[in-house]
Design an enzyme around this catalytic site. Sequence first.
Site, PDB file in Angstrom:
ATOM      1  N   GLY A  25       0.813  -1.208   0.000  1.00  0.00           N
ATOM      2  CA  GLY A  25       0.000   0.000   0.000  1.00  0.00           C
ATOM      3  C   GLY A  25       0.843   1.252   0.000  1.00  0.00           C
ATOM      4  O   GLY A  25       2.026   1.229   0.360  1.00  0.00           O
ATOM      5  N   GLY A  27       0.981   5.386   1.180  1.00  0.00           N
ATOM      6  CA  GLY A  27       0.410   6.347   2.113  1.00  0.00           C
ATOM      7  C   GLY A  27       1.093   7.693   1.985  1.00  0.00           C
ATOM      8  O   GLY A  27       2.081   7.844   1.256  1.00  0.00           O
ATOM      9  N   PHE A  29       2.823   9.262   4.210  1.00  0.00           N
ATOM     10  CA  PHE A  29       4.110   9.358   4.892  1.00  0.00           C
ATOM     11  C   PHE A  29       5.076   8.251   4.508  1.00  0.00           C
ATOM     12  O   PHE A  29       6.213   8.251   4.953  1.00  0.00           O
ATOM     13  CB  PHE A  29       3.906   9.364   6.410  1.00  0.00           C
ATOM     14  CG  PHE A  29       3.204  10.599   6.896  1.00  0.00           C
ATOM     15  CD1 PHE A  29       3.870  11.809   6.984  1.00  0.00           C
ATOM     16  CD2 PHE A  29       1.870  10.548   7.249  1.00  0.00           C
ATOM     17  CE1 PHE A  29       3.227  12.951   7.427  1.00  0.00           C
ATOM     18  CE2 PHE A  29       1.214  11.684   7.694  1.00  0.00           C
ATOM     19  CZ  PHE A  29       1.889  12.888   7.775  1.00  0.00           C
ATOM     20  N   VAL A  32       4.169   0.886   2.118  1.00  0.00           N
ATOM     21  CA  VAL A  32       4.294  -0.334   2.911  1.00  0.00           C
ATOM     22  C   VAL A  32       4.547  -1.513   1.970  1.00  0.00           C
ATOM     23  O   VAL A  32       3.844  -1.691   0.977  1.00  0.00           O
ATOM     24  CB  VAL A  32       3.030  -0.579   3.761  1.00  0.00           C
ATOM     25  CG1 VAL A  32       3.178  -1.860   4.580  1.00  0.00           C
ATOM     26  CG2 VAL A  32       2.772   0.612   4.675  1.00  0.00           C
ATOM     27  N   LYS A  47       7.314  -0.433   6.447  1.00  0.00           N
ATOM     28  CA  LYS A  47       6.946   0.910   6.003  1.00  0.00           C
ATOM     29  C   LYS A  47       8.226   1.670   5.708  1.00  0.00           C
ATOM     30  O   LYS A  47       9.036   1.920   6.601  1.00  0.00           O
ATOM     31  CB  LYS A  47       6.124   1.628   7.073  1.00  0.00           C
ATOM     32  CG  LYS A  47       5.623   2.998   6.639  1.00  0.00           C
ATOM     33  CD  LYS A  47       4.696   3.594   7.690  1.00  0.00           C
ATOM     34  CE  LYS A  47       4.100   4.906   7.259  1.00  0.00           C
ATOM     35  NZ  LYS A  47       3.182   5.455   8.290  1.00  0.00           N
ATOM     36  N   ASP A 145      -6.163   9.721  13.193  1.00  0.00           N
ATOM     37  CA  ASP A 145      -6.500   9.377  11.808  1.00  0.00           C
ATOM     38  C   ASP A 145      -7.239   8.038  11.745  1.00  0.00           C
ATOM     39  O   ASP A 145      -6.948   7.198  10.888  1.00  0.00           O
ATOM     40  CB  ASP A 145      -5.234   9.346  10.952  1.00  0.00           C
ATOM     41  CG  ASP A 145      -5.524   9.409   9.454  1.00  0.00           C
ATOM     42  OD1 ASP A 145      -6.620   9.882   9.072  1.00  0.00           O
ATOM     43  OD2 ASP A 145      -4.653   8.993   8.661  1.00  0.00           O
TER      44      ASP A 145
END
Length: 170
Positions: A25, A27, A29, A32, A47, A145
């Site tokens: 995935g 993101g 920041f 991953v 990450k 979040d």
Amino acid sequence: MGDRGQDTLRRDKKIGPYLVGTILGKGGFGDVWLAIEVATGKKVAVKKMSLENQSRAMVEQEVSALRRCGIHPNVGTLIEVLWVKPDAENRNTEAYLVMELATGGGMFERLVSEGAYTEKLASAMMQQVARAIYHLHSRGIIHRDIKPENIVFQTAEPGSEVQVIDFGTA
């Protein structure tokens, strides 16, 4: 990120004791990746966070929050952090947050693929999320979040436990 546009790393990309494979995935920041600990064959999530577009302090804040979380069944667990200095291939320092791998996919993706949850299942999931939030608050952490994309199932099995992940804004 330093590697914008890339969706895969070489399968032989080694970061510390881990072989990094495919992306799981993306993101805001960091991205991953699925990785395997070479010595044990254990699959983990990694990450990757470049310091190109964020400060070291921001990364260290996320790491600090994850470490303060400790171990809880409904919170993604940090295993270790690997810092990689710039080199010929990557001009920016990178942090690799090695996390427990949840294999059941995200709450949002499962909702889209399977349709609405039953009231019983939704209630059980929300109880787990509430336990996770209570645990975080008891440790002085505010996630900031919570959303379906940041809640994942530990396994693909029906009735799997859920975990709160992504502490980038905690």
